[in-house]
Design an enzyme around this catalytic site. Structure first.
Site, PDB file in Angstrom:
ATOM      1  N   ASP A 229      80.146  30.674  23.981  1.00 17.67           N
ATOM      2  CA  ASP A 229      78.850  30.245  24.498  1.00 17.67           C
ATOM      3  C   ASP A 229      79.087  29.344  25.708  1.00 17.67           C
ATOM      4  O   ASP A 229      79.608  28.241  25.579  1.00 17.67           O
ATOM      5  CB  ASP A 229      78.075  29.496  23.408  1.00 17.67           C
ATOM      6  CG  ASP A 229      76.628  29.234  23.773  1.00 17.67           C
ATOM      7  OD1 ASP A 229      76.348  29.015  24.963  1.00 17.67           O
ATOM      8  OD2 ASP A 229      75.783  29.247  22.862  1.00 17.67           O
TER       9      ASP A 229
ATOM     10  N   HIS B 205      75.929  32.995  24.627  1.00 11.85           N
ATOM     11  CA  HIS B 205      74.746  32.249  24.185  1.00 11.85           C
ATOM     12  C   HIS B 205      73.650  33.195  23.698  1.00 11.85           C
ATOM     13  O   HIS B 205      73.082  32.994  22.625  1.00 11.85           O
ATOM     14  CB  HIS B 205      74.236  31.383  25.340  1.00 11.85           C
ATOM     15  CG  HIS B 205      73.136  30.450  24.968  1.00 11.85           C
ATOM     16  ND1 HIS B 205      73.295  29.445  24.035  1.00 11.85           N
ATOM     17  CD2 HIS B 205      71.850  30.361  25.395  1.00 11.85           C
ATOM     18  CE1 HIS B 205      72.173  28.771  23.903  1.00 11.85           C
ATOM     19  NE2 HIS B 205      71.277  29.310  24.719  1.00 11.85           N
TER      20      HIS B 205
ATOM     21  N   SER C 274      68.620  28.132  20.509  1.00 11.89           N
ATOM     22  CA  SER C 274      68.883  27.279  21.667  1.00 11.89           C
ATOM     23  C   SER C 274      67.963  26.059  21.649  1.00 11.89           C
ATOM     24  O   SER C 274      67.980  25.272  20.713  1.00 11.89           O
ATOM     25  CB  SER C 274      68.742  28.095  22.952  1.00 11.89           C
ATOM     26  OG  SER C 274      69.268  27.402  24.052  1.00 11.89           O
ATOM     27  N   MET C 275      67.109  25.889  22.680  1.00 13.37           N
ATOM     28  CA  MET C 275      66.164  24.781  22.684  1.00 13.37           C
ATOM     29  C   MET C 275      65.245  24.837  21.468  1.00 13.37           C
ATOM     30  O   MET C 275      64.829  23.809  20.935  1.00 13.37           O
ATOM     31  CB  MET C 275      65.345  24.812  23.971  1.00 13.37           C
ATOM     32  CG  MET C 275      64.306  23.729  24.084  1.00 13.37           C
ATOM     33  SD  MET C 275      63.424  23.823  25.644  1.00 13.37           S
ATOM     34  CE  MET C 275      62.180  22.562  25.360  1.00 13.37           C
TER      35      MET C 275
ATOM     36  N   TRP D 127      64.779  28.250  26.089  1.00 12.88           N
ATOM     37  CA  TRP D 127      64.343  27.997  27.476  1.00 12.88           C
ATOM     38  C   TRP D 127      64.936  29.041  28.397  1.00 12.88           C
ATOM     39  O   TRP D 127      66.113  29.369  28.238  1.00 12.88           O
ATOM     40  CB  TRP D 127      64.827  26.608  27.894  1.00 12.88           C
ATOM     41  CG  TRP D 127      64.539  26.228  29.320  1.00 12.88           C
ATOM     42  CD1 TRP D 127      63.453  25.535  29.766  1.00 12.88           C
ATOM     43  CD2 TRP D 127      65.343  26.470  30.484  1.00 12.88           C
ATOM     44  NE1 TRP D 127      63.521  25.346  31.125  1.00 12.88           N
ATOM     45  CE2 TRP D 127      64.692  25.925  31.591  1.00 12.88           C
ATOM     46  CE3 TRP D 127      66.561  27.130  30.714  1.00 12.88           C
ATOM     47  CZ2 TRP D 127      65.193  25.993  32.892  1.00 12.88           C
ATOM     48  CZ3 TRP D 127      67.071  27.218  32.001  1.00 12.88           C
ATOM     49  CH2 TRP D 127      66.381  26.645  33.084  1.00 12.88           C
TER      50      TRP D 127
END
Length: 274
Positions: free
Chosen positions: A225, A254, A95-96, A29
């Site tokens: 992160d 991240h 991530s997402m 995202w």
């Protein structure tokens, strides 16, 4: 453009590079498949078929008002995989997108998969709860929502030029191009879609999905992160996924698919080959 149309009429864009065993990527995202360019170019150049889609509401895909939650995202991914008749897949989520991969396995199993990888991924749960004390408080996600409503463009600038790539750390070297690419991808996405996704990536509990992983799984996370803290994410995920291999990148932020792309590319190639 290459697209598929899902059962609810949503058009999903995808890019399909190279030939060989399929490697399917799911982005974070508020990004798009463009965020995987470094990995796709590298792996396609080493004999793999690299496929990445723009999640509904993101990039070049349709921007439907509804369906901006993990079950639908996982079902969209399943439709893409089935339409392209893919099998023996290496499924990789960032991530997402790591949540999307987890929910895909939870809902559709691993019959089409060879292995999976979770990169800086949100599972098992980002939100702080009584059962998940290492998560982030709801106030953090409310701040993102408030920022999105107030000035979405500036929110993406602030994330990209701050914690996402670790640009707010002393000595960090993050290019303006990297920041601009994040902003551009974010602004291509739908306002409603990205707003809904804040709830989807923060409040969805993937614990039961992770327990259904039964293929070799690589989990990679940076220990600096600032977006998805490693304690509530990779360290817990590695305990839930059977036979998971956990790799921690010291000092990595991240957005390590950009900042540590050479290391990540090498680790993914080694994982896929062996």
């Amino acid at each position: 453009m290459s697209t598929i149309t899902t059962q609810d009429g949503t058009q999903i864009y995808y890019k399909d590079w190279g030939a060989g065993q399929p490697v399917v990527f799911s982005h974070g995202w508020p990004l798009s498949s463009d965020s995987w360019e470094a990995q796709m170019l590298f792996l396609a150049s080493h004999g793999y078929r690299c496929i990445a889609h723009d999640r509904r509401g993101h990039g070049r895909s349709s921007q439907p008002w509804h369906g901006n939650e993990m079950d639908t995202f996982a079902d969209d991914l399943a439709e893409l995989i089935e339409t392209l008749a893919l099998k023996d897949i290496v499924l990789i989520g960032f991530s997402m997108g790591g949540g999307e991969v987890a929910r895909y396995i939870g809902r559709h199993g691993t019959k089409r998969l060879d292995r999976a990888a979770l990169i800086s991924a949100v599972p098992p749960l980002m939100l702080k709860t009584a059962a998940n004390p290492g998560g982030l408080p709801m106030e953090k996600f409310d701040e993102i929502r408030q920022g999105a409503i107030a000035d979405r463009s500036q929110l993406y600038q602030d994330i990209a030029s701050g914690p996402f790539f670790g640009a707010n750390r002393p000595g960090a070297k993050v290019s303006q191009g990297m920041i601009d690419s994040f902003w551009l991808q974010g602004m291509q996405a739908g306002h409603k879609n990205t707003f809904d996704c804040i709830k989807a990536f923060s409040e969805t509990d993937f614990t039961e999905d992770l327990k259904k992983f039964d293929v070799p799984t690589l989990i990679i996370h940076g220990d600096d992160d600032q977006i998805v803290p490693i304690g509530a994410a990779a360290l817990n995920a590695a305990k839930l996924v059977k036979n998971a291999t956990l790799k921690i990148y010291p000092g990595a932020p991240h957005g390590l698919a950009n900042t540590h792309k050479d290391q990540l590319n090498a680790d993914l190639l080694e994982f896929i080959r062996f």
